[in-house]
Design a protein around this motif. Sequence first.
Motif, PDB file in Angstrom:
ATOM      1  N   ALA A  88       0.871  -1.181   0.000  1.00 34.03           N
ATOM      2  CA  ALA A  88       0.000   0.000   0.000  1.00 34.03           C
ATOM      3  C   ALA A  88       0.902   1.223   0.000  1.00 34.03           C
ATOM      4  N   ASN A  89       1.279   1.625  -1.198  1.00 38.32           N
ATOM      5  CA  ASN A  89       2.327   2.621  -1.379  1.00 38.32           C
ATOM      6  C   ASN A  89       1.806   3.978  -1.831  1.00 38.32           C
ATOM      7  N   ALA A  90       0.614   4.028  -2.422  1.00 37.42           N
ATOM      8  CA  ALA A  90       0.104   5.274  -2.992  1.00 37.42           C
ATOM      9  C   ALA A  90      -0.036   6.347  -1.914  1.00 37.42           C
ATOM     10  N   GLY A  91       0.401   7.546  -2.247  1.00 43.98           N
ATOM     11  CA  GLY A  91       0.286   8.653  -1.302  1.00 43.98           C
ATOM     12  C   GLY A  91       0.684   9.958  -1.958  1.00 43.98           C
ATOM     13  N   ILE A  92       0.352  11.050  -1.296  1.00 43.58           N
ATOM     14  CA  ILE A  92       0.713  12.381  -1.778  1.00 43.58           C
ATOM     15  C   ILE A  92       1.427  13.140  -0.671  1.00 43.58           C
ATOM     16  N   CYS A  93       2.156  14.164  -1.084  1.00 41.23           N
ATOM     17  CA  CYS A  93       2.832  15.039  -0.127  1.00 41.23           C
ATOM     18  C   CYS A  93       2.716  16.467  -0.621  1.00 41.23           C
ATOM     19  N   LYS A  94       2.067  17.309   0.170  1.00 36.85           N
ATOM     20  CA  LYS A  94       1.932  18.719  -0.167  1.00 36.85           C
ATOM     21  C   LYS A  94       2.129  19.551   1.086  1.00 36.85           C
ATOM     22  N   LYS A  95       2.682  20.715   0.909  1.00 35.95           N
ATOM     23  CA  LYS A  95       2.886  21.604   2.049  1.00 35.95           C
ATOM     24  C   LYS A  95       1.548  22.178   2.509  1.00 35.95           C
ATOM     25  N   ASN A  96       1.440  22.384   3.827  1.00 34.59           N
ATOM     26  CA  ASN A  96       0.229  23.026   4.381  1.00 34.59           C
ATOM     27  C   ASN A  96       0.592  23.802   5.642  1.00 34.59           C
ATOM     28  N   PRO A  97       1.112  24.999   5.499  1.00 30.39           N
ATOM     29  CA  PRO A  97       1.447  25.793   6.685  1.00 30.39           C
ATOM     30  C   PRO A  97       0.224  25.961   7.586  1.00 30.39           C
ATOM     31  N   VAL A  98       0.394  25.740   8.871  1.00 33.94           N
ATOM     32  CA  VAL A  98      -0.719  25.886   9.795  1.00 33.94           C
ATOM     33  C   VAL A  98      -1.153  27.350   9.800  1.00 33.94           C
ATOM     34  N   GLU A 100      -2.888  28.434   7.251  1.00 34.60           N
ATOM     35  CA  GLU A 100      -3.151  28.716   5.841  1.00 34.60           C
ATOM     36  C   GLU A 100      -3.733  27.498   5.118  1.00 34.60           C
ATOM     37  N   THR A 101      -4.206  26.518   5.878  1.00 39.72           N
ATOM     38  CA  THR A 101      -4.632  25.252   5.287  1.00 39.72           C
ATOM     39  C   THR A 101      -6.146  25.193   5.152  1.00 39.72           C
ATOM     40  N   SER A 102      -6.610  24.807   3.978  1.00 47.09           N
ATOM     41  CA  SER A 102      -8.045  24.712   3.727  1.00 47.09           C
ATOM     42  C   SER A 102      -8.586  23.366   4.174  1.00 47.09           C
ATOM     43  N   GLU A 103      -9.885  23.318   4.405  1.00 49.47           N
ATOM     44  CA  GLU A 103     -10.540  22.058   4.743  1.00 49.47           C
ATOM     45  C   GLU A 103     -10.404  21.065   3.593  1.00 49.47           C
ATOM     46  N   ALA A 104     -10.483  21.558   2.370  1.00 44.61           N
ATOM     47  CA  ALA A 104     -10.352  20.680   1.205  1.00 44.61           C
ATOM     48  C   ALA A 104      -8.985  20.007   1.169  1.00 44.61           C
ATOM     49  N   ALA A 105      -7.936  20.760   1.521  1.00 44.43           N
ATOM     50  CA  ALA A 105      -6.588  20.196   1.547  1.00 44.43           C
ATOM     51  C   ALA A 105      -6.481  19.087   2.588  1.00 44.43           C
ATOM     52  N   TYR A 106      -7.126  19.308   3.723  1.00 43.31           N
ATOM     53  CA  TYR A 106      -7.136  18.286   4.778  1.00 43.31           C
ATOM     54  C   TYR A 106      -7.754  16.986   4.254  1.00 43.31           C
ATOM     55  N   TYR A 107      -8.938  17.102   3.660  1.00 47.52           N
ATOM     56  CA  TYR A 107      -9.632  15.903   3.203  1.00 47.52           C
ATOM     57  C   TYR A 107      -8.867  15.199   2.085  1.00 47.52           C
ATOM     58  N   THR A 108      -8.268  15.956   1.188  1.00 47.15           N
ATOM     59  CA  THR A 108      -7.503  15.333   0.115  1.00 47.15           C
ATOM     60  C   THR A 108      -6.351  14.514   0.668  1.00 47.15           C
ATOM     61  N   LEU A 151      -0.136  17.980   7.989  1.00 53.40           N
ATOM     62  CA  LEU A 151      -1.096  16.984   7.509  1.00 53.40           C
ATOM     63  C   LEU A 151      -0.391  15.733   7.011  1.00 53.40           C
ATOM     64  N   TYR A 152       0.659  15.922   6.246  1.00 49.34           N
ATOM     65  CA  TYR A 152       1.429  14.774   5.752  1.00 49.34           C
ATOM     66  C   TYR A 152       2.023  13.979   6.912  1.00 49.34           C
ATOM     67  N   ASN A 153       2.642  14.681   7.859  1.00 43.38           N
ATOM     68  CA  ASN A 153       3.244  14.011   9.015  1.00 43.38           C
ATOM     69  C   ASN A 153       2.205  13.181   9.762  1.00 43.38           C
ATOM     70  N   ALA A 154       1.050  13.774  10.024  1.00 45.12           N
ATOM     71  CA  ALA A 154       0.008  13.081  10.775  1.00 45.12           C
ATOM     72  C   ALA A 154      -0.560  11.903   9.989  1.00 45.12           C
ATOM     73  N   SER A 155      -0.697  12.068   8.679  1.00 40.63           N
ATOM     74  CA  SER A 155      -1.228  10.967   7.865  1.00 40.63           C
ATOM     75  C   SER A 155      -0.293   9.768   7.900  1.00 40.63           C
ATOM     76  N   LYS A 156       0.996  10.010   7.895  1.00 39.72           N
ATOM     77  CA  LYS A 156       1.950   8.904   7.926  1.00 39.72           C
ATOM     78  C   LYS A 156       2.046   8.274   9.317  1.00 39.72           C
ATOM     79  N   ALA A 157       1.783   9.062  10.352  1.00 38.11           N
ATOM     80  CA  ALA A 157       1.702   8.485  11.700  1.00 38.11           C
ATOM     81  C   ALA A 157       0.515   7.528  11.795  1.00 38.11           C
ATOM     82  N   ALA A 158      -0.583   7.871  11.126  1.00 42.41           N
ATOM     83  CA  ALA A 158      -1.743   6.984  11.106  1.00 42.41           C
ATOM     84  C   ALA A 158      -1.416   5.673  10.395  1.00 42.41           C
TER      85      ALA A 158
END
Length: 252
Positions: A88-98, A100-108, A151-158
Amino acid sequence: MPGKFTDQIGVVTGASTGIGFAIAQGLIEQGAKRVYITGRSAGTLEAAVAKLGEKAVAVISDVSRQADLDELKSVIMANGDQVDAVFANAGICKKNPVGETSEAAYYTMFDINVKGVFFTVQTLLPLMKNGSSIVLTASICSSNGMEGLSLYNASKAAVRSFARTWANELKGRKIRANVLSPGFTRTPLMDNGLGMSESDIAELRKHVEQITPLGYMAQPEEIASSALFLASDDARYVNGVELMVDGGLSQI
């Protein structure tokens, strides 16, 4: 000589390029009978299959969409295959300064990196053999606080947490679940996800050379070899671990 994956069936999500492609390539080189690779772009998938050869089966799939995962399952079933290893390798990485982050970015981010990993494994679980292997791609960011990537950090912790639970939950079927956590690796994520220019990447490379004990940025093949180890019989007593493949960076 027979390889470590002789006659086995593998599934690698996010395998058009980068680490996923290198994993698929390694499986085939090590004797796999068939490797299912997924990605969201038909063009890059076709290019990947052209390089990998006839043992690769491309399935256009967005891991955040259950219908796409169901289609992947149907293709595997149509070939009468049972699966030996799921990456299960698929993933994305995008910057999201706290701030300045949209709800849409979170869900994506969480739909692909967390939901996608969970439902990839859940969907394919009925096709997995007893004693098979799950390898989840996380990141050294799963345990650090890299600036601008909350968001990326937390997603990978999950993702790392999933492996701990599944190692316990799937013990009745002797299915192993482990996590691969790469360090700085030169993949298309830098260009496409983080939007880095060649000069940005060159500057980052110099920084990585200074802070990493082994003194260089990894290539996808160097990360893939560790993923293949985790899925192979060489790691048959390795379960629930997070393997940091980062040149020693997270250890100092």
